[in-house]
Structure formats: C-alpha cells, structure tokens
Design an enzyme around this catalytic site. Sequence first.
Site, PDB file in Angstrom:
ATOM      1  CB  CYS A 290      -0.921  -0.028   1.218  1.00 54.87           C
ATOM      2  SG  CYS A 290      -1.817   1.520   1.500  1.00 54.87           S
ATOM      3  CB  CYS A 293       0.315   1.883   4.085  1.00 51.28           C
ATOM      4  SG  CYS A 293      -1.399   1.296   4.034  1.00 51.28           S
TER       5      CYS A 293
END
Length: 364
Positions: A290, A293
């Site tokens: 991600c 993230c």
Amino acid sequence: MDDSKIHELKLFVESCQSDPSILHNPSLGFFKTFLQSLGAKIPPASTPGAENGHTSNEDIVESDLELDDSDVVKPDDDPPQKMGDLSIEVSDESRDLAQSLKSKAIEAISEGNLDEAIDHLTEAITLNPSSAILYATRASVYVKQKKPNAAIRDADAALKINADSAKGYKTRGMARAMLGHWEDAAHDLGLASNLDHDEEIGSTLKKIEPNVHKIREHRRKYERLRKEKKVRATEHAKQKTKAETEDVKASTQTYGEVVSICKASELETRLTASSKSNQLAILYFTATWCGPCRFMAPLYTSLASKYPKVVFLKIDIDEASDVAAKWSISSVPTFFFTKNGKEIDKVVGADKSSLENKLAKYAS
C-alpha cells in the site's frame, strides 16, 4: 553419642511419630525389625491416595505387587527373652557348664522338646554371656518355634559379639523371611552363605529370591515413573514460564514505540492492558503493497514518540488477516481510536491532519 547426633535422632523419632508410614520404607527395615523385636506395634502401611478413594499410579503402592507370603507368620509379641550380662567375668567352670547345657539343648532339639532346649540355652547364656554361638543356637530354636522377633534379638546379640557369626546371619535372615522382610532376609542369608554355606541357606534363598526380584523391579518401575513425572513437571513449568513471559511481554506497553501485532491474541492482550490502565490505543491497519500506507508510516512513528502515554499498534492485514476480518477492514490505511476496549473514532485513508487532530483531541 554427641549432642548433634542425639538431636538428629530426636527429629527422626518425631517424624516417625507424625508419619508412622516412614517405617515401611525398605531402607529402614532393620529399624522396623528392631522396634518389633522390642514388642512395638507398627501401624500398617497406608496406600497413597486412599484417603480420597483412589490410588496414584505414579506412587509406589504395594497393592499391585504380588508376593509369595505363604510362609509369613504373625510377629511374636512375647516379652523379650532373658539375656546374659556381658560385664561379668566368666570362669572356666561356668564356661564348661554352659557347654554341657548347650549339649543338653541340642539333644532336646533333636527330640522336638523346643521349650526345654530354650531353658537349657537360656541358663547357658546366663553362665557364659559372651558366647555368640549360644545366642545363635537359641535364635535357631526360636526360628523353629516361629518366633521371628525373639530370634532376631538373639541373632543381633550373637553378631554384636562376633560380627562374622555365620549362624547369627543365617538365623536372622530366616527370621526376617518369616516376617516378610525379603530384602533384609536375602542380605543376611547372602552374608551367611559367604561365611559358611549350607543347604538350608541355599533353599531359603531360592524361595525368597523371586520376591526380592519382584520388589526391586517394582521399585525400578516406580523410580522410572517418578523421574518421568519430574521431567513432565519440569517441562510444564518451562512452558508455563515461557507463556507467562510472553503474556507479560505482550501486555507491557513499550512507550514511545509502535508495536506490531501478528495475531488476534496479541491484540486482545494489548487492548486489555490499555483498558486496565485507561490508556488511549490506536490501531493502524496497513499493508506492504500500500503506497498511502508508506506515506503515513513516518508520521505514525513520530506521533508515537510525541505521545508516549498512548498505545500505538500496527497490524499488517496480510500477516494478521483474522484481525483485519474482525475489524471489517475494507481499505488501508485505516486508524481506529479505542479506549476502555471500545472504538471511539477512526480515520480512513492517508489523512495526516485528521489523524493528528483526533490524536491531539483524545490524548489530552
């Protein structure tokens, strides 16, 4: 006897008074025999666990040991027989008279008059109390009368005078066999055989050796069980200590750091600990693939340093999929704010300002 030895003896006697079953320990067979020879009543051995209506299969119990006790007799409880006074000086005349009485006793034995033989030998012992053979001979008569305790008293006296008395060991061994003290009996008869073997010793040894073998195998079996039990207990203690250490480690907040969670139990432990201490806890759901993230990760780490009293947790949804499923994670990054075990707010997506603002609100 010095004071320390007397003190040790006193402690041992007190232990026997509080737990008479100690006297049934095979290694104390000689002491048990001595007490019985004085007319003492030894309480029967209690079976471990009997008070609770069951028996432990890991303790030595006699119930599963089948021995041939067909020749065992009830211990005699007659008053101790008359013994000679070793302090007197024996004259040649007394010694000759004692020898004459011994001959009469032997003749009485051959005719089956055992009580008469005892009387002759007792008088002979009074005249010549330092003669081991007189005590050993009277012991052999008591064996014939099936009075093992009396025989043991005389055999002990004979062996005290002459430690190499073959007849002393033989009569004591046979008397102990009558009482079912198999190992002690085998020991005495073995010594007697080494000193002066005869057919009676051999036949008695042959009869009691199966019992001795069973007892020793029995003891080895339960020693093995006890060792195995000890190993299991040690291993259990290690596992328990390891588990407790892991729980403590898991439940201890590392202030100013982000703690990674790999399984549901770890998260439960952390949240429980934070609830007990009334701490704010943040759950950061992330994934290695991600991009957003990775964008939020440095901020989350810096916030952990800035708010050391807040519990910062990080959960990789691929490593802890069960945790992600329980919290219904549909996208990452997602941040949950919890307190006292309950969700109080959340931030979905890479929203730095929202995360900082809500943290400042709830951490105050």
